[in-house]
Every structure is written in C-alpha cells, then in structure tokens.
Design an enzyme around this catalytic site. Structure first.
Site, short mmCIF file in Angstrom:
data_model
loop_
_atom_site.label_atom_id
_atom_site.label_comp_id
_atom_site.label_asym_id
_atom_site.label_seq_id
_atom_site.Cartn_x
_atom_site.Cartn_y
_atom_site.Cartn_z
N HIS A 76 -50.44 -135.86 -28.17
CA HIS A 76 -50.93 -136.65 -27.06
C HIS A 76 -51.19 -138.11 -27.41
O HIS A 76 -51.14 -138.97 -26.55
CB HIS A 76 -52.11 -135.94 -26.39
CG HIS A 76 -51.59 -134.77 -25.63
ND1 HIS A 76 -51.27 -133.58 -26.26
CD2 HIS A 76 -51.18 -134.63 -24.35
CE1 HIS A 76 -50.74 -132.76 -25.36
NE2 HIS A 76 -50.69 -133.36 -24.20
N ARG B 280 -51.24 -135.23 -16.00
CA ARG B 280 -52.02 -134.44 -16.95
C ARG B 280 -53.51 -134.76 -16.75
O ARG B 280 -54.04 -135.68 -17.35
CB ARG B 280 -51.63 -134.79 -18.38
CG ARG B 280 -50.22 -134.38 -18.79
CD ARG B 280 -49.98 -134.75 -20.24
NE ARG B 280 -48.83 -134.12 -20.83
CZ ARG B 280 -47.64 -134.72 -20.99
NH1 ARG B 280 -47.47 -135.95 -20.61
NH2 ARG B 280 -46.65 -134.06 -21.56
N ARG C 39 -51.32 -131.39 -12.34
CA ARG C 39 -51.44 -130.21 -13.19
C ARG C 39 -52.92 -129.98 -13.42
O ARG C 39 -53.65 -130.90 -13.81
CB ARG C 39 -50.74 -130.42 -14.53
CG ARG C 39 -50.95 -129.22 -15.43
CD ARG C 39 -50.18 -129.31 -16.70
NE ARG C 39 -50.82 -130.19 -17.66
CZ ARG C 39 -50.27 -130.47 -18.83
NH1 ARG C 39 -49.08 -130.00 -19.15
NH2 ARG C 39 -50.88 -131.25 -19.68
N GLU D 150 -43.89 -122.58 -19.76
CA GLU D 150 -43.96 -123.13 -21.11
C GLU D 150 -44.36 -122.09 -22.15
O GLU D 150 -44.55 -122.40 -23.31
CB GLU D 150 -44.88 -124.35 -21.16
CG GLU D 150 -46.25 -124.15 -20.54
CD GLU D 150 -47.09 -125.43 -20.54
OE1 GLU D 150 -46.69 -126.42 -21.15
OE2 GLU D 150 -48.16 -125.40 -19.91
N ASN E 255 -42.08 -128.86 -24.32
CA ASN E 255 -42.83 -129.14 -25.55
C ASN E 255 -43.48 -127.86 -26.04
O ASN E 255 -43.36 -127.47 -27.20
CB ASN E 255 -43.92 -130.19 -25.31
CG ASN E 255 -43.37 -131.48 -24.76
OD1 ASN E 255 -42.19 -131.77 -24.90
ND2 ASN E 255 -44.22 -132.27 -24.11
N ASP E 256 -44.18 -127.20 -25.14
CA ASP E 256 -44.83 -125.95 -25.54
C ASP E 256 -43.83 -124.80 -25.66
O ASP E 256 -43.97 -123.95 -26.54
CB ASP E 256 -45.96 -125.59 -24.57
CG ASP E 256 -47.22 -126.35 -24.90
OD1 ASP E 256 -47.61 -126.35 -26.09
OD2 ASP E 256 -47.80 -126.98 -24.01
N ARG F 6 -46.70 -127.88 -32.78
CA ARG F 6 -46.16 -129.17 -32.32
C ARG F 6 -46.93 -130.37 -32.85
O ARG F 6 -46.49 -131.50 -32.74
CB ARG F 6 -46.09 -129.21 -30.78
CG ARG F 6 -47.43 -129.22 -30.11
CD ARG F 6 -47.31 -129.04 -28.61
NE ARG F 6 -47.32 -130.30 -27.89
CZ ARG F 6 -47.44 -130.40 -26.56
NH1 ARG F 6 -47.53 -129.30 -25.82
NH2 ARG F 6 -47.44 -131.55 -25.97
N CYS G 82 -40.37 -131.16 -17.36
CA CYS G 82 -41.27 -132.28 -17.64
C CYS G 82 -41.64 -132.43 -19.11
O CYS G 82 -42.53 -133.19 -19.46
CB CYS G 82 -42.54 -132.17 -16.79
SG CYS G 82 -43.50 -130.71 -17.11
#
Ligand code: PEP
Ligand code: MG
Length: 597
Positions: free
Chosen positions: A203, A310, A346, A445, A468-469, A479, A516
């Site tokens: 992040h 987010r 989200r 995800e 990503n996840d 990650r 996304c």
C-alpha cells in the site's frame, strides 16, 4: 574512490543498488535517512559546540520519560504489579551506565541524542541477548522499552511515528514508510522515496504512485549505505538507487526524469478521447483511489469513473474510528469530483498489511490469512453497518455501487448480503435519502471464489477481479515480501487459468466484470486480458494515460492471438517473453516511461 570530505566523514564510493520500481519518475537529490526504529528521527552529526546542549537535551528527556512513566503508575487503574514494573523502569531510566554511554557517544562520536540513545540501547541489547541466563536475556525487552520511551521524549512523539518537519526537498530513505507517514510528510518536499522493505503492490507503493513520488522499494542494504545528505539518484522506472553518483550519472538521472515528465505531458494532452483498441473496439478504463482528493486527479487523467475506492484508508492513523457522517462527507466529495461518473465503493479491507487504527485486535501470526476485510466486518457487524449506511446515503448523490473484499465462501457472502439489507432498512427507518437500487458485488481475490465462480456469479450483481491478492493466495507468496516478489508474477499460468475461468464465469452469468489489481496497469498484461475477453479495467490513475495509449496501438485480433498462445505456456517468464516479443517494440516508449536510453 574514497576520500575524507571537509566534514571529516568518510566518503565512500558510488553504489548502484537494485530495488523494485514502485512509482515512476527519476529524481536526484539529498537523502534524508529516517532511522529504522519505530520512532523516526534524523541521524545528524553534531558540531563540537553543540554537544553540551545535546547532553542537556538528553537529561531533560530522561526526566520527561520518568515523569510520564510515573503518571502511568499513578493511574487509578494501575495494578500493583504494573506499579512495580514501572518502578523498575524508573530505576533503569536513571541508571548511570546507560547515561554515561549515551553521553560518551554525544561527546566523542558527535551523535545527536536520539542516535546515541539508539546505539547505546542496541549495545546493551546485543550484550544481554548473548547471555545464557534466560532472565538476563529477557531484560533485552526492558532495555528496548526504555530506549523507546527516551526516543519518544526526545522527538516529542506519541505512539505514532514522528516525522521531521521538512524545509528543503529531499529523497526520503527508510527501512519502511507507511502510507500514513507519507501523508504526514506531504508531497511538497519529497523528491523521491527509497526503502528497504515494500513491494510494487504494497500500500505504500500504491500511495506513492497516487502522490506521483518516484519510488524504489525493497532495496536491500540501503540503510547501511546511505547517510543523510548523501546525493542519490532514485530511478523509479528501472528500479535502482544510486548512492553518491558521478556527475555523469546525475546528468543521466536528470535527463531520464525530464523525458518521463515530457511523455506524461504528451499523453495527458489528448486524455479525454474515447478509449479503444487500434481497430475501434471500446475498452473501459476506471481508476483505483484511496483518498477522496484523488478523484479529481483520476478524472484529469482520463478515468471514466472509479472502479475501486479503497475505503480502509479512512480508518488508519487515527485514534477514533470514522463516524457514519464523516464517511458520508468523504463519499460526497468523491461523487462531486466525479460529476456523474460511476463510483464503486469497496467496504473496508483492514487487517492484512493494512493497519487498523486503534481497533484492538489480538495479534495475528499470519495477518494476510487472518481476521481481515469481510471476516473482520462479520466479527464487528456494527463497523460494517456504519460504513454501509454512509455509502447508501451517498448513493442519493451519484452513481454508486458497493463491493466487498476478500469474500472466501458463499456463507460469508450471504451474511454480508443480510447486513446490506439491514443497513437499507436502517436508512429507510430514518427517512434518509438513498438510491432505490445500489448494485452489490464482490471482489474475486481468493482462489476459492474463482474456482466456484459459477456458484457465486448468479448471486452477485457485479464482480471485480483483485489479482494482487489472487496471485498472493494462488502462489502462496506474501505480497509484502521483497525477497519473494519475483515469485509473485501475475503472468503465472496458474493465476491466468483462474483469471480466464472468472472471465468465462462472469460472461456465462451475464455479470459485469472489472479487473482492479495491479495487472490492469501493466501494458503487456492488459493486452493479454483483453485477448481473454475482458473489457473493463480499474487502475491507479497515474498509469491511465500510458495504458490508454498502449491500447490504441494494438488490435483485438492481435491480442486474442497472443492470449491463445500465452495460455499454452507453463512458465510465467515464457508468458511475459511472448507478450514482450509481440508488443514491446511498439510500446517501448511507454514501457520505459519515456526514458529509453
Ligand atoms: C487486489 O487484491 O488485487 C486488490 C485490488 O485489492 P488490494 O490491492 O487493495 O488488496
Ligand atoms: Mg485485495
């Protein structure tokens, strides 16, 4: 090449340190090193005239730390055993051995008080940790605690990381920088960021890209090579940090930085044209945002709307959780900036590598697999209901959809749907305005959802692929780990197979699907995804212009042909090479950030 500079400090040779290119751009400037302790300070060397003052500052800090501990002991709730521990700490704080070591460092080594305290404490800790007696080994923690209290007293820090006030422009160097730290420092004085920890999808990287700060993360050995004031070239396009560069390296760094800026300007020139492939096939490009103020940046970079907001960043770095009204105000601001464009909220994805503000939760040995996102929401339904109500109220003011992260089972999804109905009833009971229909969907995800997509898709109104996840959980690669980042490729055939299955599942159930994850912002990956049938993507706003341009240069037939061949491969590297061999020559300016040498 080594000489003694006028400051008396040993100047060492130029070093080029590789790292992860986390935010594009190239910057040259002086380093400001934040020490690796949780409490940050600038490691500065003293002039001889300053040492007496620094010793006095250290003594005052001892008194202040003692005073603060005493007041902790005097709390009515403090138990007898807490009081006796505090007594012991008070004695340690006043201990002459510690004080004389710190003062020796200030006088002889000319270290500022914070630096002297840290090294003195480190020295005691390493001596104690080598003892065979477990009691003595345990005392390490006591010394660490004392060191921390002293640093807090010296820096004026509270439990939060203290950030220096910046006046000139600097390259921030640290072991790790949290998104909250970046926000606290502000964009204004930051030329670039270089850290030892972090990855492209952590992040901090996301926020650095949003703030357009060139960044290289995951640089091992950085802190042992850099001292505040050293000149650095941070190359966020290639992923390297050059310490004490030659003049030639500095000129090349400036040149690359300028070319990158020129490309960005060029791409922004025609940003509001429709996004299509070379043959006119329309593609939808949306933005991922973390903060309400990014919405206008997203629009100015060509976003058709926000595909991922987010919202967990509303909860971080604060003592009180955000109220419904506060969240509602943020959401309204985003909708106003979007001016009728769609917005996908989200619900909070806290836990994992994202801090949870003051929410007191038991420590989790594996946060990414622990009480995160929807699991946390179901454990604390009031938190989710508060947020859902704020989102529903915002739906009266724009085109709003809501999705839930990290769903892993249909049971969880059912429970969340039930809470969504409850939130709507609460809003209606208060007679507050909301849109009659707000589409409710999930992020795909977790591999379990991708595998069961035919069961999930019919029970959702839309889907969003979080690669990503999905990559992290499919390949069992953390990650956030720089050592493992080369294993976490979104081109891995296992990930691609799950992605293809989700695209097919969404098509079969006639559900809109957007991707996304960071994959959407990778020019080669997005062409592959288009070849697999996807048409909607959400990405960091900073990369929208170059993605838009890349899409204009390739036809649908070309993308489909490469995708078919890519799906036959066994290795991530082969998929990537295949895509590069087909498209890289046409995209070279975009892939190099305009700075191809
Ligand atoms: C993802 O996992 O791909 C995603 C978009 O969500 P986040 O990066 O916030 O976990
Ligand atoms: Mg995710």
């Amino acid at each position: 090449m080594s000489d003694h500079g006028s400051s008396g400090r040993l100047q060492v040779a130029t070093a080029v340190l590789p790292g992860i290119a986390a935010a594009p751009g190239v910057a040259v400037g002086p380093a400001l090193v934040l020490a690796p302790q949780q409490i940050s300070y600038v490691r500065s060397s003293l002039r001889s005239s300053e040492t007496e003052g620094e010793v006095a500052r250290f003594r005052r800090a001892v008194l202040l730390a003692q005073e603060e501990l005493r007041s902790l002991g005097e709390r009515s709730s403090a138990s007898r055993s807490e009081q006796s521990i505090i007594e012991a700490y008070l004695l340690m704080l006043g201990d002459e051995t510690l004080a004389s070591e710190v003062e020796r460092r200030i006088h002889r080594e000319r270290q500022c008080a914070e630096w002297a305290v840290s090294l003195a404490v480190e020295g005691f800790v390493s001596t104690l940790s080598a003892q065979s007696d477990p009691y003595l080994r345990e005392r390490c923690h006591d010394f660490e605690f004392i060191g921390e209290r002293l640093l807090m007293a010296l820096t004026g820090a509270s439990s939060r990381r203290a950030m220096p006030k910046l006046s000139g422009s600097v390259v921030l160097v640290a072991h790790e920088i949290s998104p909250a730290d970046l926000l606290a420092l502000g964009r204004e004085h930051l030329l670039a960021i270089a850290t030892e920890s972090g990855t492209r999808t952590c992040h901090t990287a996301i926020v650095a890209r949003a703030l357009e700060i060139p960044s290289v993360l995951g640089v091992s050995g950085l802190l042992s090579r850099v001292t505040s004031g050293d000149r650095l070239v941070v190359d966020g396009l290639r992923g390297s940090v050059t310490v004490r560069p030659t003049e030639e390296m500095v000129s090349s760094g400036h040149r690359r930085g300028q070319r990158h800026e020129a490309l960005t300007r060029h791409l922004l020139h025609d940003i509001h044209r429709r996004t299509t492939l070379a043959d006119g096939e329309p593609i939808s490009l949306l933005a991922n945002i973390e903060f309400s103020h990014e919405a206008s940046f997203a629009v100015s970079h060509g976003a058709e709307g926000v595909g991922l907001y987010r919202t967990e960043f509303l909860y971080t770095d604060r003592n009180v959780l955000p109220s419904e009204d506060e969240q509602f105000e943020h959401f309204r601001a985003v909708l106003a900036a979007l001016d009728g464009r769609p917005l996908v909220f989200r619900t909070f994805d806290m836990g994992g590598d994202k801090p949870i503000g003051n929410l007191s939760l038991p420590p989790q040995p594996n946060p990414a697999l622990g009480l995160r996102a929807v699991r946390l929401a179901l454990e604390h339904p009031e938190l989710l209901l508060t947020q859902l109500r704020a989102m529903l109220r915002a739906s009266a003011e724009g085109d709003v959809r809501i999705m839930v992260p990290m769903v892993a089972s249909l049971r969880e999804w059912r429970e969340v749907q039930r809470l969504f109905e409850q939130a709507k009833e609460q809003i209606d009971a208060r007679r507050q305005a909301r849109a009659r229909h707000v589409p409710f969907g999930i992020m795909v995800e977790v591999p379990s959802v991708a595998l069961l997509i035919d069961h999930f898709a019919p029970h959702t109104e839309f889907l969003s692929l979080g690669t990503n996840d999905l990559t992290q959980y499919t390949l069992a690669v953390d990650r956030t780990s720089p050592q493992l980042s080369r294993l976490a490729s979104h081109f891995d055939p296992a990930v691609l197979r799950l992605v293809r299955g989700v695209i097919q599942g969404a098509q079969a159930a006639h559900r809109p699907l957007t991707l996304c994850g960071a994959m959407a912002g990778d020019p080669l990956a997005i062409l592959l995804l288009i070849g697999l049938g996807l048409r909607s993507f959400s990405m960091e706003p900073a990369v929208l212009p170059e993605i838009k341009e890349a899409l204009h240069r390739v036809t649908l037939a070309e993308a489909q042909e490469v995708a078919a061949e890519a799906m036959q491969q066994s290795f991530a590297e082969d998929v990537e090479h295949l895509l590069a061999s087909q498209f890289a020559h046409r995209l070279i300016d975009l892939l190099s950030g305009g700075a191809a040498d």
